[in-house]
Design a protein around this motif. Structure first.
Motif, short mmCIF file in Angstrom:
data_model
loop_
_atom_site.label_atom_id
_atom_site.label_comp_id
_atom_site.label_asym_id
_atom_site.label_seq_id
_atom_site.Cartn_x
_atom_site.Cartn_y
_atom_site.Cartn_z
N ASP A 58 138.56 -11.78 122.89
CA ASP A 58 139.09 -13.13 123.09
C ASP A 58 140.38 -13.39 122.29
O ASP A 58 140.49 -14.38 121.58
CB ASP A 58 138.05 -14.19 122.71
CG ASP A 58 136.80 -14.11 123.55
OD1 ASP A 58 136.92 -13.82 124.76
OD2 ASP A 58 135.70 -14.35 123.00
N ILE A 59 141.35 -12.49 122.45
CA ILE A 59 142.58 -12.59 121.65
C ILE A 59 143.24 -13.95 121.80
O ILE A 59 143.57 -14.60 120.80
CB ILE A 59 143.56 -11.46 122.03
CG1 ILE A 59 143.01 -10.13 121.52
CG2 ILE A 59 144.95 -11.71 121.46
CD1 ILE A 59 143.84 -8.93 121.94
N ALA A 60 143.49 -14.41 123.01
CA ALA A 60 144.20 -15.68 123.22
C ALA A 60 143.45 -16.84 122.58
O ALA A 60 144.07 -17.70 121.95
CB ALA A 60 144.40 -15.93 124.71
N LYS A 61 142.13 -16.86 122.72
CA LYS A 61 141.33 -17.94 122.12
C LYS A 61 141.42 -17.91 120.59
O LYS A 61 141.63 -18.94 119.95
CB LYS A 61 139.88 -17.81 122.57
CG LYS A 61 138.97 -18.87 122.00
CD LYS A 61 137.54 -18.69 122.47
CE LYS A 61 136.67 -19.74 121.81
NZ LYS A 61 135.32 -19.29 121.61
N LYS A 62 141.29 -16.72 120.01
CA LYS A 62 141.34 -16.59 118.54
C LYS A 62 142.73 -16.96 118.01
O LYS A 62 142.85 -17.63 116.99
CB LYS A 62 140.96 -15.18 118.12
CG LYS A 62 139.56 -14.77 118.54
CD LYS A 62 138.51 -15.25 117.59
CE LYS A 62 137.10 -14.98 118.03
NZ LYS A 62 136.66 -13.64 118.15
#
Length: 185
Positions: free
Chosen positions: A98-102
């Motif tokens: 979940d790169i974008a969320k993190k």
């Protein structure tokens, strides 16, 4: 809100490292005032390979006092490592999904901006996901001929708006851009 800043050296022909991973062509002059940039951030984003190489780098006894201070400043920052491998590391937090969320969650935190340090695969992921707020590219007066290109395998065109230009006595030119917002016409 914090901004993700890609601050990176690039050769005149667009490479961020030489064919064998070398970065010996990068110039660090005192008129570049890199310390001011380091003071403007409180977080560094690394890919795993870059973190393994530089995340805990300790300069040797021949390193100048100014460079030692620079590394102390870098090592005092919050460090996040983006990797498919999760590790226990008391000096860094690993992000594996979940790169974008993190990234969005980290940007919402109070504090200073975030330095997207790299490496090339992480930079490519951030570019393709639209996660970079500022591109600060220091173009060095060297042509490498081959190596790791900065812009590779882009999913779409990246339109940038020039914010600032600085020229240093070494011949390095720092170009600061922000992504243009694309509107459908």
């Amino acid at each position: 809100m914090k901004k993700v800043v890609l601050n990176l050296a690039v050769s005149l022909d667009g490479f961020i490292e030489g064919a064998n991973g070398e970065v010996d062509w990068c110039i660090m002059d005192d008129d570049m005032n890199f310390e001011t940039f380091i003071e403007s951030i409180d977080t560094i984003f690394y890919g795993r390979v870059s973190y393994d190489a530089w995340g805990n780098f300790e300069p040797d006894e021949n390193t100048s006092p100014a460079e030692r201070i620079m590394w102390q400043g870098i090592h005092a920052k919050n460090k996040f490592v983006f990797s498919s491998q999760s590790r226990q590391d008391e000096k860094a937090t690993y992000i594996t999904t979940d790169i974008a969320k993190k990234v969005s969650e980290i940007k919402q935190q109070k504090g200073k901006d975030i330095w997207l340090y790299g490496g090339a695969n992480l930079i490519k992921t951030f570019i393709n996901s639209g996660l970079i707020d500022v591109y600060k590219l220091s173009v060095h007066p060297v042509v490498l001929g081959s190596g790791k290109p900065l812009f590779e395998d882009l999913k779409q065109r990246l339109n940038l708006r020039l914010l600032n230009t600085r020229i240093f006595r070494s011949g390095v030119v720092e170009l600061t851009y922000e992504p243009e917002q694309i509107t459908n016409r």
